[in-house]
Design a protein around this motif. Structure first.
Motif, PDB file in Angstrom:
ATOM      1  N   ILE A 142       0.841  -1.205   0.000  1.00  0.00           N
ATOM      2  CA  ILE A 142       0.000   0.000   0.000  1.00  0.00           C
ATOM      3  C   ILE A 142       0.870   1.248   0.000  1.00  0.00           C
ATOM      4  O   ILE A 142       0.565   2.233  -0.661  1.00  0.00           O
ATOM      5  N   SER A 143       1.984   1.237   0.747  1.00  0.00           N
ATOM      6  CA  SER A 143       2.842   2.410   0.730  1.00  0.00           C
ATOM      7  C   SER A 143       3.494   2.615  -0.635  1.00  0.00           C
ATOM      8  O   SER A 143       3.679   3.758  -1.060  1.00  0.00           O
ATOM      9  N   PHE A 144       3.814   1.549  -1.356  1.00  0.00           N
ATOM     10  CA  PHE A 144       4.337   1.704  -2.710  1.00  0.00           C
ATOM     11  C   PHE A 144       3.297   2.322  -3.630  1.00  0.00           C
ATOM     12  O   PHE A 144       3.604   3.169  -4.461  1.00  0.00           O
ATOM     13  N   VAL A 145       2.065   1.911  -3.479  1.00  0.00           N
ATOM     14  CA  VAL A 145       0.991   2.467  -4.308  1.00  0.00           C
ATOM     15  C   VAL A 145       0.813   3.953  -4.006  1.00  0.00           C
ATOM     16  O   VAL A 145       0.634   4.769  -4.902  1.00  0.00           O
ATOM     17  N   CYS A 146       0.877   4.312  -2.732  1.00  0.00           N
ATOM     18  CA  CYS A 146       0.718   5.722  -2.358  1.00  0.00           C
ATOM     19  C   CYS A 146       1.867   6.569  -2.895  1.00  0.00           C
ATOM     20  O   CYS A 146       1.652   7.698  -3.340  1.00  0.00           O
ATOM     21  N   VAL A 147       3.072   6.053  -2.866  1.00  0.00           N
ATOM     22  CA  VAL A 147       4.218   6.800  -3.375  1.00  0.00           C
ATOM     23  C   VAL A 147       4.166   6.878  -4.894  1.00  0.00           C
ATOM     24  O   VAL A 147       4.560   7.874  -5.496  1.00  0.00           O
ATOM     25  N   ALA A 148       3.645   5.858  -5.537  1.00  0.00           N
ATOM     26  CA  ALA A 148       3.612   5.823  -7.003  1.00  0.00           C
ATOM     27  C   ALA A 148       2.631   6.837  -7.576  1.00  0.00           C
ATOM     28  O   ALA A 148       2.710   7.168  -8.751  1.00  0.00           O
ATOM     29  N   GLN A 149       1.721   7.349  -6.746  1.00  0.00           N
ATOM     30  CA  GLN A 149       0.762   8.323  -7.258  1.00  0.00           C
ATOM     31  C   GLN A 149       1.421   9.659  -7.537  1.00  0.00           C
ATOM     32  O   GLN A 149       0.910  10.448  -8.306  1.00  0.00           O
ATOM     33  N   GLY A 150       2.522   9.962  -6.924  1.00  0.00           N
ATOM     34  CA  GLY A 150       3.261  11.177  -7.223  1.00  0.00           C
ATOM     35  C   GLY A 150       2.667  12.412  -6.566  1.00  0.00           C
ATOM     36  O   GLY A 150       1.796  12.358  -5.721  1.00  0.00           O
ATOM     37  N   GLN A 151       3.168  13.533  -7.023  1.00  0.00           N
ATOM     38  CA  GLN A 151       2.737  14.817  -6.484  1.00  0.00           C
ATOM     39  C   GLN A 151       1.421  15.241  -7.106  1.00  0.00           C
ATOM     40  O   GLN A 151       1.071  14.844  -8.212  1.00  0.00           O
ATOM     41  N   LEU A 152       0.720  16.113  -6.404  1.00  0.00           N
ATOM     42  CA  LEU A 152      -0.511  16.670  -6.962  1.00  0.00           C
ATOM     43  C   LEU A 152      -0.162  17.657  -8.069  1.00  0.00           C
ATOM     44  O   LEU A 152       0.850  18.351  -7.992  1.00  0.00           O
ATOM     45  N   PRO A 153      -0.975  17.734  -9.096  1.00  0.00           N
ATOM     46  CA  PRO A 153      -0.695  18.713 -10.148  1.00  0.00           C
ATOM     47  C   PRO A 153      -0.868  20.123  -9.607  1.00  0.00           C
ATOM     48  O   PRO A 153      -1.612  20.345  -8.646  1.00  0.00           O
ATOM     49  N   PRO A 154      -0.197  21.084 -10.199  1.00  0.00           N
ATOM     50  CA  PRO A 154      -0.340  22.464  -9.714  1.00  0.00           C
ATOM     51  C   PRO A 154      -1.767  22.956  -9.936  1.00  0.00           C
ATOM     52  O   PRO A 154      -2.438  22.535 -10.878  1.00  0.00           O
ATOM     53  N   PRO A 155      -2.244  23.828  -9.058  1.00  0.00           N
ATOM     54  CA  PRO A 155      -3.619  24.308  -9.217  1.00  0.00           C
ATOM     55  C   PRO A 155      -3.757  25.151 -10.489  1.00  0.00           C
ATOM     56  O   PRO A 155      -2.802  25.733 -10.974  1.00  0.00           O
ATOM     57  N   GLY A 156      -4.964  25.194 -11.005  1.00  0.00           N
ATOM     58  CA  GLY A 156      -5.211  25.944 -12.229  1.00  0.00           C
ATOM     59  C   GLY A 156      -5.112  27.439 -11.996  1.00  0.00           C
ATOM     60  O   GLY A 156      -5.066  27.927 -10.867  1.00  0.00           O
ATOM     61  N   LEU A 157      -5.083  28.169 -13.073  1.00  0.00           N
ATOM     62  CA  LEU A 157      -5.002  29.622 -12.996  1.00  0.00           C
ATOM     63  C   LEU A 157      -6.340  30.201 -12.543  1.00  0.00           C
ATOM     64  O   LEU A 157      -7.392  29.640 -12.844  1.00  0.00           O
ATOM     65  N   PRO A 158      -6.313  31.318 -11.837  1.00  0.00           N
ATOM     66  CA  PRO A 158      -7.579  31.932 -11.440  1.00  0.00           C
ATOM     67  C   PRO A 158      -8.302  32.480 -12.671  1.00  0.00           C
ATOM     68  O   PRO A 158      -7.676  32.778 -13.688  1.00  0.00           O
ATOM     69  N   PRO A 159      -9.609  32.615 -12.590  1.00  0.00           N
ATOM     70  CA  PRO A 159     -10.338  33.123 -13.749  1.00  0.00           C
ATOM     71  C   PRO A 159      -9.959  34.569 -14.034  1.00  0.00           C
ATOM     72  O   PRO A 159      -9.593  35.316 -13.125  1.00  0.00           O
ATOM     73  N   PRO A 160     -10.029  34.972 -15.284  1.00  0.00           N
ATOM     74  CA  PRO A 160      -9.664  36.350 -15.611  1.00  0.00           C
ATOM     75  C   PRO A 160     -10.694  37.326 -15.035  1.00  0.00           C
ATOM     76  O   PRO A 160     -11.843  36.969 -14.809  1.00  0.00           O
ATOM     77  N   PRO A 161     -10.296  38.561 -14.802  1.00  0.00           N
ATOM     78  CA  PRO A 161     -11.241  39.538 -14.275  1.00  0.00           C
ATOM     79  C   PRO A 161     -12.307  39.860 -15.318  1.00  0.00           C
ATOM     80  O   PRO A 161     -12.099  39.668 -16.516  1.00  0.00           O
ATOM     81  N   PRO A 162     -13.467  40.340 -14.865  1.00  0.00           N
ATOM     82  CA  PRO A 162     -14.512  40.666 -15.835  1.00  0.00           C
ATOM     83  C   PRO A 162     -14.061  41.790 -16.761  1.00  0.00           C
ATOM     84  O   PRO A 162     -13.245  42.624 -16.391  1.00  0.00           O
ATOM     85  N   GLY A 163     -14.603  41.795 -17.947  1.00  0.00           N
ATOM     86  CA  GLY A 163     -14.164  42.752 -18.954  1.00  0.00           C
ATOM     87  C   GLY A 163     -14.682  44.157 -18.763  1.00  0.00           C
ATOM     88  O   GLY A 163     -14.035  45.119 -19.169  1.00  0.00           O
ATOM     89  N   LEU A 164     -15.842  44.330 -18.154  1.00  0.00           N
ATOM     90  CA  LEU A 164     -16.420  45.662 -18.038  1.00  0.00           C
ATOM     91  C   LEU A 164     -16.422  46.114 -16.580  1.00  0.00           C
ATOM     92  O   LEU A 164     -16.819  45.374 -15.702  1.00  0.00           O
TER      93      LEU A 164
END
Length: 67
Positions: free
Chosen positions: A17-39
């Motif tokens: 089980i510990s090998f399986v947990c290590v094999a999952q790797g790091q979490l992907p970086p979080p996505g970018l925040p949404p852009p500000p509204p245009g108006l």
């Protein structure tokens, strides 16, 4: 199953089980925040407040004339 066999079985499961947990790797970086509204909304808010004040004053004046 004897206690010795249970301990060996539990140890093997723990290692696998510990090998399986290590094999999952790091979490992907979080996505970018949404852009500000245009108006911007500040011009529309000021206009709305001014219209509301004029409407309120007009309603008060019309209500006073009816009395």
């Amino acid at each position: 199953m004897t206690i010795q066999n249970k301990r060996i079985f539990a140890s093997i499961l723990f290692v696998l089980i510990s090998f399986v947990c290590v094999a999952q790797g790091q979490l992907p970086p979080p996505g970018l925040p949404p852009p500000p509204p245009g108006l911007p909304i500040d011009g529309g808010v000021i206009f709305g407040v001014v219209v509301a004040i004029f409407y309120g004053v007009r309603k008060i004046l019309v209500f006073r004339k009816l009395k």
